[in-house]
Design a protein around this motif. Sequence first.
Motif, short mmCIF file in Angstrom:
data_model
loop_
_atom_site.label_atom_id
_atom_site.label_comp_id
_atom_site.label_asym_id
_atom_site.label_seq_id
_atom_site.Cartn_x
_atom_site.Cartn_y
_atom_site.Cartn_z
N ASP A 63 -8.19 4.35 -9.38
CA ASP A 63 -8.29 4.28 -10.83
C ASP A 63 -7.16 3.44 -11.41
O ASP A 63 -7.38 2.59 -12.28
N ASN A 64 -5.94 3.64 -10.93
CA ASN A 64 -4.80 2.85 -11.40
C ASN A 64 -4.99 1.37 -11.05
O ASN A 64 -4.71 0.49 -11.87
N ALA A 65 -5.47 1.09 -9.85
CA ALA A 65 -5.70 -0.30 -9.44
C ALA A 65 -6.80 -0.92 -10.29
O ALA A 65 -6.69 -2.09 -10.70
N ALA A 66 -7.86 -0.17 -10.59
CA ALA A 66 -8.95 -0.70 -11.43
C ALA A 66 -8.44 -1.06 -12.82
O ALA A 66 -8.85 -2.08 -13.40
N LYS A 67 -7.55 -0.25 -13.36
CA LYS A 67 -6.95 -0.57 -14.66
C LYS A 67 -6.10 -1.83 -14.57
O LYS A 67 -6.08 -2.65 -15.48
N ALA A 68 -5.39 -1.98 -13.45
CA ALA A 68 -4.49 -3.12 -13.29
C ALA A 68 -5.26 -4.44 -13.19
O ALA A 68 -4.73 -5.48 -13.58
N MET A 89 -10.12 -7.36 -7.72
CA MET A 89 -10.32 -6.95 -6.34
C MET A 89 -9.31 -5.86 -5.97
O MET A 89 -8.13 -5.93 -6.30
N ILE A 90 -9.81 -4.87 -5.24
CA ILE A 90 -9.00 -3.79 -4.69
C ILE A 90 -9.31 -3.73 -3.20
O ILE A 90 -10.47 -3.79 -2.80
N VAL A 91 -8.27 -3.61 -2.38
CA VAL A 91 -8.46 -3.54 -0.93
C VAL A 91 -7.79 -2.27 -0.40
O VAL A 91 -6.59 -2.08 -0.56
N TRP A 92 -8.59 -1.41 0.21
CA TRP A 92 -8.10 -0.23 0.93
C TRP A 92 -8.07 -0.58 2.41
O TRP A 92 -9.03 -1.13 2.93
N THR A 93 -6.99 -0.23 3.08
CA THR A 93 -6.85 -0.48 4.51
C THR A 93 -6.44 0.82 5.20
O THR A 93 -5.57 1.53 4.70
N ALA A 94 -7.06 1.08 6.33
CA ALA A 94 -6.72 2.24 7.15
C ALA A 94 -6.35 1.76 8.55
O ALA A 94 -6.91 0.79 9.05
N GLY A 95 -5.40 2.43 9.14
CA GLY A 95 -5.01 2.05 10.49
C GLY A 95 -3.83 2.86 10.98
O GLY A 95 -3.56 3.96 10.48
#
Length: 177
Positions: A124-129, A137-143
């Motif tokens: 939500d914070n990234a969407a506002k930004a 664009m928002i990128v989630w990364t897992a690893g």
Amino acid sequence: KASFFGILSHDLRSPVARLVSFLRLQKESPEMLNEEMKVQYEGRIRTAAENLLDTMESVLAWSKGQMQHFTPKPEPIIVDDLFHYVIKHFEEVHDLNIIFRNPEKLVLHSDPEFVKTIMRNFTDNAAKAVKYNTEPMIVWTAGHRNGRPFLSIEDNGPGAKEEQLKALFDEKAEVIA
């Protein structure tokens, strides 16, 4: 208590604001919406209401746990399921490109409701930004990093101001973006 109300306010304000803006447009400017757009907006309203209910249930479960000295109940969490949760929660936000990277097919061991709440807040914070970007664009990364599992989020927004960063480490600070 202050932290709880800050989280509660944040978690409830965004979906309610989206819901109100959709309803306001439908009421005040119905001529702007053709039949196809009306159906589309009704779907968005339904999704926003479902997300609001989900958020309220998560926040209320969390607050109940806090009041009863709740301890998290870690269990295996398939990260791709978390990503699907985020997609569902933010599907009504148009022109937002959310990318998920999970090449290792990570499985976490944590409390699923806590992780969902954190991911929802960060997204939500990234969407506002990024909302004023031409290509948000928002990128989630897992690893794994240094042998430990991680989730990270990045966006192509303008970045935080110095006073906003300071507020992250000062419980008494209040910054409104």
